[in-house]
Design an enzyme around this catalytic site. Structure first.
Site, PDB file in Angstrom:
ATOM      1  N   VAL A 174     -48.637  18.868  41.433  1.00  0.00           N
ATOM      2  CA  VAL A 174     -49.266  18.361  42.647  1.00  0.00           C
ATOM      3  C   VAL A 174     -48.806  19.231  43.804  1.00  0.00           C
ATOM      4  O   VAL A 174     -47.612  19.523  43.934  1.00  0.00           O
ATOM      5  CB  VAL A 174     -48.874  16.884  42.892  1.00  0.00           C
ATOM      6  CG1 VAL A 174     -49.405  16.403  44.230  1.00  0.00           C
ATOM      7  CG2 VAL A 174     -49.393  15.999  41.756  1.00  0.00           C
ATOM      8  N   THR A 192     -59.329  25.824  49.924  1.00  0.00           N
ATOM      9  CA  THR A 192     -59.027  24.419  50.198  1.00  0.00           C
ATOM     10  C   THR A 192     -59.764  24.010  51.471  1.00  0.00           C
ATOM     11  O   THR A 192     -59.864  24.785  52.411  1.00  0.00           O
ATOM     12  CB  THR A 192     -57.513  24.245  50.367  1.00  0.00           C
ATOM     13  OG1 THR A 192     -56.904  24.407  49.097  1.00  0.00           O
ATOM     14  CG2 THR A 192     -57.149  22.891  50.951  1.00  0.00           C
ATOM     15  N   GLY A 247     -48.599  25.714  48.129  1.00  0.00           N
ATOM     16  CA  GLY A 247     -48.200  24.352  48.425  1.00  0.00           C
ATOM     17  C   GLY A 247     -46.723  24.051  48.315  1.00  0.00           C
ATOM     18  O   GLY A 247     -46.181  23.261  49.083  1.00  0.00           O
TER      19      GLY A 247
HETATM   20  N1  ASP Z   1     -52.182  24.221  49.319  1.00  0.00           N
HETATM   21  C1  ASP Z   1     -52.926  24.093  48.094  1.00  0.00           C
HETATM   22  C2  ASP Z   1     -51.966  23.747  46.988  1.00  0.00           C
HETATM   23  O1  ASP Z   1     -50.893  24.322  46.930  1.00  0.00           O
HETATM   24  C3  ASP Z   1     -53.692  25.298  47.702  1.00  0.00           C
HETATM   25  C4  ASP Z   1     -54.497  25.910  48.796  1.00  0.00           C
HETATM   26  O2  ASP Z   1     -54.394  25.521  49.932  1.00  0.00           O
HETATM   27  O3  ASP Z   1     -55.245  26.838  48.518  1.00  0.00           O
HETATM   28  O4  ASP Z   1     -52.325  22.956  46.150  1.00  0.00           O
END
Ligand code: ASP
Length: 290
Positions: free
Chosen positions: A151, A122, A175
Site C-alpha cells: 500500500v 496518479t 509512496g
Molecule cells: N504515490 C503512488 C504510490 O506510491 C504512486 C504515484 O503517485 O505514482 O502508490
C-alpha cells in the site's frame, strides 16, 4: 479514474501478479472528515468508495477484502472485473519492469525505467469552494510490479492526501518516501505553523526533503497552473514532476494553484477544466461558471 491515460481506475498499473490493487483517499478540510480504501480490486471508482467510507461509515480506512465487503453494502458503488482496469500500455510497463528486475536481480517494490520511472499518472485534486472550504482527494493504482499487498501513500491521510481549513495537498511520487516524511501534512503544517508560503513549503518538502531521503525529486514534466477564473487557468511555469494540487486560502492571490502533468496536451495559455472534485462533493465552484 475512467480515463485510461492515468494510473487510477481504468489504466491503473499492474501489480507483480498481473492484476490491479487500487488505493484512494479523500479529506474534507474544515471538518477533518476523511475516507480511504486500499488494495481495491473490483470497484470501478475507488475514490467514490473512499467517499462512502468517509460519509457512511464510522471509519477512516478500509482495506482489501473488508473494503470490498463494505462496497457490497453500497448500492451506488459500481463493480467491475479486475481485468476492466487492464491496458496494453500498463501491461508493457509490467513486462519491462519484470525483465529489468530479473536482469538486476533486484527485489525492490519500486521498478521502472531507472531515473525515468514509468508509474506517472496518479490522479489528485484539491478544491476550494465558495465558502472557503478545502477538500483533497487522490486515487492511484500504486507502483508497477508492486508485491505482497503493498500500500502506498495515496490512501494514507497525511502522506499522500491532506486537507485542513486552509491548505490541501494531493501528492504523487514514490509512496514509501511520502509515507516516511508525512509529505502532505508536512507541507500544510509548514504553511500553518510557520507561515511559509505554499510554494516554499512544497518546494522544501517535495524537492529537497524527499530527494535527500532517496525518493523522487525535481523533474521538469509538470507545470504550475493558477488562475482567478475557472475558465482561464494559465500555465505559469515548470516546478516539479509531482502533481501538487494545493490551495492556500490565506496567501493565495489566484483562486487555484495546482501542478499538472504536462504529458497532458497542456501548453502556455491553454484552458484547463477543473470539474471532478466540485462534482464529487456537490460543491459550487469557487469562482466562475461551472
Ligand atoms: N504515490 C503512488 C504510490 O506510491 C504512486 C504515484 O503517485 O505514482 O502508490
Amino acid at each position: 479514474e475512467d480515463a485510461p491515460q492515468f494510473n487510477a481506475g481504468k489504466g491503473a498499473v499492474f501489480n507483480a501478479k498481473g492484476g490491479h490493487e487500487l488505493d484512494a483517499s479523500i479529506m474534507e478540510g474544515h471538518t477533518r472528515r476523511a475516507g480511504a480504501v486500499a488494495g481495491i480490486t473490483t470497484v470501478k471508482n475507488p475514490i467514490k468508495l473512499a467517499r462512502a467510507v468517509m460519509e457512511r461509515s464510522p471509519h477512516v480506512m478500509l482495506a482489501a477484502g473488508g473494503a470490498e465487503a463494505f462496497a457490497d453494502t453500497q448500492k451506488d458503488i459500481e463493480r467491475v472485473p479486475n481485468s476492466y482496469f487492464d491496458t496494453d500500455k500498463r501491461r508493457q510497463q509490467l513486462d519491462k519492469a519484470q525483465r529489468d528486475e530479473a536482469a538486476k536481480g533486484k527485489r525492490e517494490a519500486r521498478t521502472g525505467d531507472g531515473d525515468a520511472p514509468t508509474y506517472f499518472g496518479t490522479v489528485g485534486a484539491v478544491a476550494l469552494d465558495a465558502q472557503g472550504h478545502i477538500a483533497a482527494a487522490t486515487s492511484t493504482g500504486g507502483m508497477t510490479n508492486k508485491k505482497w499487498g503493498r500500500v502506498g501513500d495515496s490512501p494514507i491521510i497525511g502522506a499522500g492526501t491532506w486537507a485542513d481549513d486552509r491548505c490541501g495537498v494531493s501528492g504523487t511520487g514514490w509512496g514509501e518516501y511520502y509515507i516516511r516524511n508525512a509529505v502532505a501534512h508536512d507541507i500544510c503544517a509548514r504553511v500553518g505553523y510557520r507561515g511559509d508560503s505554499l510554494q516554499a513549503a512544497a518546494e522544501e518538502v517535495v524537492n529537497r526533503i524527499v530527494p535527500a531521503a532517496g525518493g523522487d525529486g525535481v523533474g521538469d514534466d509538470q507545470a504550475v497552473v493558477s488562475g482567478g477564473d475557472q475558465q482561464e487557468l494559465r500555465v505559469q511555469g515548470g516546478l516539479s514532476r509531482h502533481d501538487f494540487l494545493c490551495v492556500d486560502v490565506l496567501h493565495i492571490k489566484a483562486s487555484f494553484i495546482f501542478v499538472v502533468n504536462t504529458r497532458l496536451p497542456l501548453s502556455e495559455g491553454k484552458r484547463v477544466e477543473i470539474r471532478v472534485i466540485t462534482e464529487l462533493f456537490g460543491m459550487s465552484p469557487a469562482c466562475g461558471a461551472p
